[in-house]
Design a protein around this motif. Sequence first.
Motif, PDB file in Angstrom:
ATOM      1  N   ALA A 246     -20.816 -20.309 -24.948  1.00 34.56           N
ATOM      2  CA  ALA A 246     -20.878 -19.215 -23.746  1.00 34.56           C
ATOM      3  C   ALA A 246     -21.973 -18.218 -24.118  1.00 34.56           C
ATOM      4  O   ALA A 246     -22.082 -17.172 -23.243  1.00 34.56           O
ATOM      5  CB  ALA A 246     -19.775 -18.537 -23.691  1.00 34.56           C
ATOM      6  N   SER A 247     -22.967 -18.472 -24.793  1.00 30.05           N
ATOM      7  CA  SER A 247     -24.151 -17.410 -25.169  1.00 30.05           C
ATOM      8  C   SER A 247     -25.194 -17.643 -24.418  1.00 30.05           C
ATOM      9  O   SER A 247     -26.143 -16.795 -24.605  1.00 30.05           O
ATOM     10  CB  SER A 247     -24.292 -17.580 -26.490  1.00 30.05           C
ATOM     11  N   ARG A 248     -25.200 -18.458 -23.718  1.00 32.14           N
ATOM     12  CA  ARG A 248     -26.551 -18.846 -22.949  1.00 32.14           C
ATOM     13  C   ARG A 248     -25.998 -19.430 -21.257  1.00 32.14           C
ATOM     14  O   ARG A 248     -25.643 -20.495 -21.340  1.00 32.14           O
ATOM     15  CB  ARG A 248     -27.518 -19.970 -23.471  1.00 32.14           C
ATOM     16  N   VAL A 249     -25.956 -18.652 -20.451  1.00 30.84           N
ATOM     17  CA  VAL A 249     -25.368 -18.951 -19.318  1.00 30.84           C
ATOM     18  C   VAL A 249     -25.969 -18.017 -18.135  1.00 30.84           C
ATOM     19  O   VAL A 249     -26.208 -17.210 -18.094  1.00 30.84           O
ATOM     20  CB  VAL A 249     -23.621 -18.865 -19.123  1.00 30.84           C
ATOM     21  N   LEU A 250     -26.051 -19.053 -16.927  1.00 30.16           N
ATOM     22  CA  LEU A 250     -26.409 -18.204 -15.554  1.00 30.16           C
ATOM     23  C   LEU A 250     -25.410 -18.496 -14.705  1.00 30.16           C
ATOM     24  O   LEU A 250     -24.864 -19.649 -14.455  1.00 30.16           O
ATOM     25  CB  LEU A 250     -27.774 -18.923 -15.017  1.00 30.16           C
ATOM     26  N   HIS A 251     -24.665 -17.519 -14.241  1.00 28.78           N
ATOM     27  CA  HIS A 251     -23.422 -17.692 -13.400  1.00 28.78           C
ATOM     28  C   HIS A 251     -23.695 -17.039 -11.991  1.00 28.78           C
ATOM     29  O   HIS A 251     -24.207 -16.020 -11.900  1.00 28.78           O
ATOM     30  CB  HIS A 251     -22.440 -16.704 -14.197  1.00 28.78           C
ATOM     31  N   LEU A 252     -23.139 -17.659 -10.900  1.00 27.41           N
ATOM     32  CA  LEU A 252     -23.362 -17.247  -9.516  1.00 27.41           C
ATOM     33  C   LEU A 252     -22.117 -17.191  -8.940  1.00 27.41           C
ATOM     34  O   LEU A 252     -21.170 -17.967  -9.243  1.00 27.41           O
ATOM     35  CB  LEU A 252     -24.300 -18.198  -8.851  1.00 27.41           C
ATOM     36  N   GLY A 253     -21.713 -16.188  -8.025  1.00 28.91           N
ATOM     37  CA  GLY A 253     -20.530 -16.098  -7.564  1.00 28.91           C
ATOM     38  C   GLY A 253     -20.402 -15.532  -6.091  1.00 28.91           C
ATOM     39  O   GLY A 253     -21.439 -14.816  -5.598  1.00 28.91           O
ATOM     40  N   LEU A 254     -19.455 -16.033  -5.100  1.00 28.80           N
ATOM     41  CA  LEU A 254     -19.177 -15.539  -3.914  1.00 28.80           C
ATOM     42  C   LEU A 254     -17.869 -15.276  -3.501  1.00 28.80           C
ATOM     43  O   LEU A 254     -17.017 -16.173  -3.747  1.00 28.80           O
ATOM     44  CB  LEU A 254     -19.755 -16.207  -2.843  1.00 28.80           C
ATOM     45  N   SER A 255     -17.366 -14.203  -2.998  1.00 36.21           N
ATOM     46  CA  SER A 255     -16.051 -13.751  -2.713  1.00 36.21           C
ATOM     47  C   SER A 255     -15.938 -13.242  -1.451  1.00 36.21           C
ATOM     48  O   SER A 255     -17.004 -12.689  -0.912  1.00 36.21           O
ATOM     49  CB  SER A 255     -15.442 -12.830  -3.838  1.00 36.21           C
ATOM     50  N   GLY A 256     -14.718 -13.344  -0.644  1.00 39.68           N
ATOM     51  CA  GLY A 256     -14.468 -12.978   0.569  1.00 39.68           C
ATOM     52  C   GLY A 256     -13.047 -12.598   0.765  1.00 39.68           C
ATOM     53  O   GLY A 256     -12.409 -13.167   0.062  1.00 39.68           O
ATOM     54  N   SER A 257     -12.862 -11.584   1.559  1.00 38.49           N
ATOM     55  CA  SER A 257     -11.413 -11.270   1.740  1.00 38.49           C
ATOM     56  C   SER A 257     -11.326 -10.695   3.134  1.00 38.49           C
ATOM     57  O   SER A 257     -11.958  -9.818   3.571  1.00 38.49           O
ATOM     58  CB  SER A 257     -10.748 -10.148   0.841  1.00 38.49           C
ATOM     59  N   TYR A 258     -10.550 -11.209   3.930  1.00 39.09           N
ATOM     60  CA  TYR A 258     -10.300 -10.803   5.331  1.00 39.09           C
ATOM     61  C   TYR A 258      -8.677 -10.182   5.333  1.00 39.09           C
ATOM     62  O   TYR A 258      -7.744 -10.631   4.707  1.00 39.09           O
ATOM     63  CB  TYR A 258      -9.962 -12.163   6.375  1.00 39.09           C
ATOM     64  N   ARG A 259      -8.758  -9.005   5.821  1.00 41.38           N
ATOM     65  CA  ARG A 259      -7.499  -8.224   6.191  1.00 41.38           C
ATOM     66  C   ARG A 259      -6.994  -8.102   7.606  1.00 41.38           C
ATOM     67  O   ARG A 259      -7.876  -7.564   8.254  1.00 41.38           O
ATOM     68  CB  ARG A 259      -7.445  -6.822   5.368  1.00 41.38           C
ATOM     69  N   GLY A 260      -6.014  -8.529   7.639  1.00 36.55           N
ATOM     70  CA  GLY A 260      -5.584  -8.526   9.233  1.00 36.55           C
ATOM     71  C   GLY A 260      -4.053  -7.859   9.415  1.00 36.55           C
ATOM     72  O   GLY A 260      -3.444  -7.648   8.642  1.00 36.55           O
ATOM     73  N   ASP A 261      -3.905  -6.986  10.861  1.00 43.12           N
ATOM     74  CA  ASP A 261      -2.882  -6.264  10.997  1.00 43.12           C
ATOM     75  C   ASP A 261      -2.592  -5.058   9.864  1.00 43.12           C
ATOM     76  O   ASP A 261      -1.718  -4.696   9.469  1.00 43.12           O
ATOM     77  CB  ASP A 261      -1.469  -6.901  11.161  1.00 43.12           C
ATOM     78  N   ILE A 262      -3.590  -4.540   9.746  1.00 43.55           N
ATOM     79  CA  ILE A 262      -3.688  -3.560   8.453  1.00 43.55           C
ATOM     80  C   ILE A 262      -3.097  -2.151   8.896  1.00 43.55           C
ATOM     81  O   ILE A 262      -2.764  -1.380   8.047  1.00 43.55           O
ATOM     82  CB  ILE A 262      -5.130  -3.508   7.874  1.00 43.55           C
ATOM     83  N   GLY A 263      -3.242  -1.734  10.031  1.00 46.13           N
ATOM     84  CA  GLY A 263      -2.657  -0.432  10.573  1.00 46.13           C
ATOM     85  C   GLY A 263      -3.710   0.545  10.068  1.00 46.13           C
ATOM     86  O   GLY A 263      -4.350   1.237  10.847  1.00 46.13           O
TER      87      GLY A 263
END
Length: 319
Positions: A246-263
């Motif tokens: 794990a000493s040579r790595v290129l990492h990419l990531g995408l996250s998403g979160s939808y919150r509904g009826d939250i008040g």
Amino acid sequence: MNRAVLVLVLATLWLAVASPATADETTATQDAIRKEISAYYENEAPQDTLRMYWKNGFNLETADKKFKMGFHGRIMFDTVFFSGHDEELEDALDFDFRNGSYFRRAWLMVNGTLFKHIAYMAQYSFDLVDGPGFLDVWVGLTGAQECLGCSFPDFRIGHYQEPFGLAWLTSSKYFQLMAWPTPTTTFTPGYNSGIEFNRQWFGNRLTARVGFFSASSDFAGISNWDGGYGITGRVTWTPWAPCDCASRVLHLGLSGSYRGDIGTARFRSRADIDYGVSVIDTGPFAASESMLLDFEIAFVYDRFNIQSETTVAQVDAET
């Protein structure tokens, strides 16, 4: 005396009387002993034999490795001193910047597997900054493809970190700074109860996680959502990893979160010292729904590493 103990005793006596060995010879001997003991437990020991060993904590496992249990803990202790601060800032934050010592983290955890594929974890926090309470308490299925087919995902159900962002999912043992970055504590959904499905491909070079959660964060003063529900997912890709380590790595990531009826919604961020004061706080405000997006990148080359994240939050506020 069983064979594993006999091998260990004889090896110890041999090392005691043998002439001084080189580091390579000693390492080779130790590896041979480990292999001999592992071979005994795998091939000759009764399958219900319980093996005890220490590896990042106290662990138990049966000879057939179908049942595993580990006991772990973490203590992080801080002492802070303040000087030259502005009393007006104290009044604005409603916080007394006093010198003191405190436990940043004091956790106890037990985790393991049953019948090889049923995984579980229970982790409790004793620290006083956020107050005592459960962190990760869940049960799930791991390695589902081995018993249910290649199209079946792993899953977990319970209370745990939502799959959002890189810094948030990085263990506190590996923080590069003292605390989470400010955007992480401001926008991360936090620990919540729900169910999650996840899969890995190409030796974990491509991963995907998606979960359905209650939308009321109840730990660490992260983003608060009063009621409703959340749908959170994360995809990561490792386009470059020239070696098995794990000493040579290129990492990419995408996250998403939808919150509904939250008040109501609220965004607040801890100071970097994590001393229990929020330096940014919108206060609760009426809102119907919200969308979070996070883009992450990390590059590691031997001892050099760099990472970055960008988080975007869109809220439909009610006036």
